[in-house]
Write an enzyme that holds these catalytic residues in place. Structure first.
Site, PDB file in Angstrom:
ATOM      1  N   GLN A 104       3.705   9.841   0.687  1.00 23.44           N
ATOM      2  CA  GLN A 104       4.924   9.044   0.481  1.00 23.44           C
ATOM      3  C   GLN A 104       5.576   9.314  -0.875  1.00 23.44           C
ATOM      4  O   GLN A 104       6.705   8.887  -1.116  1.00 23.44           O
ATOM      5  CB  GLN A 104       4.616   7.554   0.634  1.00 23.44           C
ATOM      6  N   HIS A 112      -1.180   7.543   7.455  1.00 23.32           N
ATOM      7  CA  HIS A 112      -0.247   8.411   6.711  1.00 23.32           C
ATOM      8  C   HIS A 112      -0.910   9.743   6.356  1.00 23.32           C
ATOM      9  O   HIS A 112      -0.266  10.791   6.387  1.00 23.32           O
ATOM     10  CB  HIS A 112       0.185   7.736   5.400  1.00 23.32           C
ATOM     11  N   HIS A 149      -3.045   1.443   8.235  1.00 20.52           N
ATOM     12  CA  HIS A 149      -1.680   1.973   8.073  1.00 20.52           C
ATOM     13  C   HIS A 149      -1.668   3.157   7.089  1.00 20.52           C
ATOM     14  O   HIS A 149      -1.102   4.208   7.380  1.00 20.52           O
ATOM     15  CB  HIS A 149      -0.775   0.825   7.584  1.00 20.52           C
ATOM     16  N   GLU A 150      -2.321   2.987   5.936  1.00 20.63           N
ATOM     17  CA  GLU A 150      -2.279   4.024   4.888  1.00 20.63           C
ATOM     18  C   GLU A 150      -3.085   5.258   5.286  1.00 20.63           C
ATOM     19  O   GLU A 150      -2.680   6.389   4.996  1.00 20.63           O
ATOM     20  CB  GLU A 150      -2.769   3.469   3.539  1.00 20.63           C
ATOM     21  N   CYS A 160       7.210  -0.185   6.396  1.00 25.50           N
ATOM     22  CA  CYS A 160       6.733   0.998   5.677  1.00 25.50           C
ATOM     23  C   CYS A 160       7.827   1.455   4.714  1.00 25.50           C
ATOM     24  O   CYS A 160       9.001   1.499   5.090  1.00 25.50           O
ATOM     25  CB  CYS A 160       6.409   2.100   6.690  1.00 25.50           C
ATOM     26  N   LEU A 161       7.438   1.791   3.496  1.00 28.48           N
ATOM     27  CA  LEU A 161       8.408   2.267   2.494  1.00 28.48           C
ATOM     28  C   LEU A 161       9.123   3.529   2.988  1.00 28.48           C
ATOM     29  O   LEU A 161      10.254   3.783   2.603  1.00 28.48           O
ATOM     30  CB  LEU A 161       7.690   2.571   1.169  1.00 28.48           C
ATOM     31  N   GLY A 219       0.844  -1.178   0.000  1.00 25.79           N
ATOM     32  CA  GLY A 219       0.000   0.000   0.000  1.00 25.79           C
ATOM     33  C   GLY A 219       0.882   1.230   0.000  1.00 25.79           C
ATOM     34  O   GLY A 219       2.061   1.160   0.380  1.00 25.79           O
TER      35      GLY A 219
HETATM   36 ZN    ZN Z   1       3.682   3.357   5.413  1.00 25.33          ZN
END
Ligand code: ZN
Length: 196
Positions: free
Chosen positions: A97, A186, A182-183, A139-140, A92
């Site tokens: 991001q 963000h 999670h997303e 997480c990226l 995701g």
């Molecule tokens: Zn993340």
């Protein structure tokens, strides 16, 4: 007669007004999105101070005008390319991001056949189950780290359709519900490491 002149003037002026109307996307956002040209974008990470500040910012809701502009299709195509990068794969990704402070996320639907990546505009969680489960998350934007996070096992998700902008609501459970939590965090400037 006067009325006719008014009408005529309006006809002449209206195309000019339309051209003069700015895009819903800011100049900076348009530059970032158009430079990527449907391909991968740089991922913002907490390793960089400027990125860190951006990742801690609450994102703005998107309007119908945002999703009707050509930038929207380019942005989501780039977000999908970015999250599918074989060198740095995710399940995701949220707009901040890739440096865009708008409320849009891409989520891999592990609860659907073919596990497609799907786009959600202005997503929000309107209810969470009391039952919570611990699961590993990465997480990226938080490189080289993985931790156990407690998340609701079931959520009621509300969002806008990415094509029609119509409001939608659905129940999501399991790992896919974790990705949504999670997303959506963000979009509120929250990282999973804040939830440990
Ligand atoms: Zn993340």
């Amino acid at each position: 007669m006067k009325q006719t002149i008014k009408k005529y003037l309006l006809l002449l002026v209206s195309p000019l007004l339309m051209v003069g109307c700015g895009s819903a996307w800011s100049q900076g956002e348009r530059r970032l999105i158009n430079e990527a040209a449907y391909s991968r974008m740089r991922v913002t990470t907490i390793a960089c101070k400027a990125d860190s500040l951006l990742l801690r910012t609450v994102c703005s809701p998107l309007t119908r005008k945002h999703i009707e502009a050509p930038e929207f299709g380019r942005l989501v195509a780039s977000m999908i390319e970015t999250v599918m990068d074989p060198e740095n794969e995710g399940v995701g990704i949220a707009a901040p991001q890739v440096g865009i402070l708008g409320r849009v996320v891409v989520v891999q639907r592990f609860d659907k056949a073919g596990t497609p990546f799907e786009v959600y505009v202005n997503p929000e969680i309107v209810a969470r189950s009391e039952s919570v489960a611990l699961g590993p998350e990465g997480c990226l934007s938080v490189p080289d780290r993985r931790e156990e996070v407690a998340r609701a096992t079931e959520i009621i998700l509300r969002y806008r359709d990415a094509v029609t902008f119509e409001p939608r609501e659905e129940v999501v459970e399991g790992f896919t519900a974790v990705i949504f939590q999670h997303e959506i965090d963000h979009l509120d400037g929250i990282l999973y490491i804040d939830r440990l």
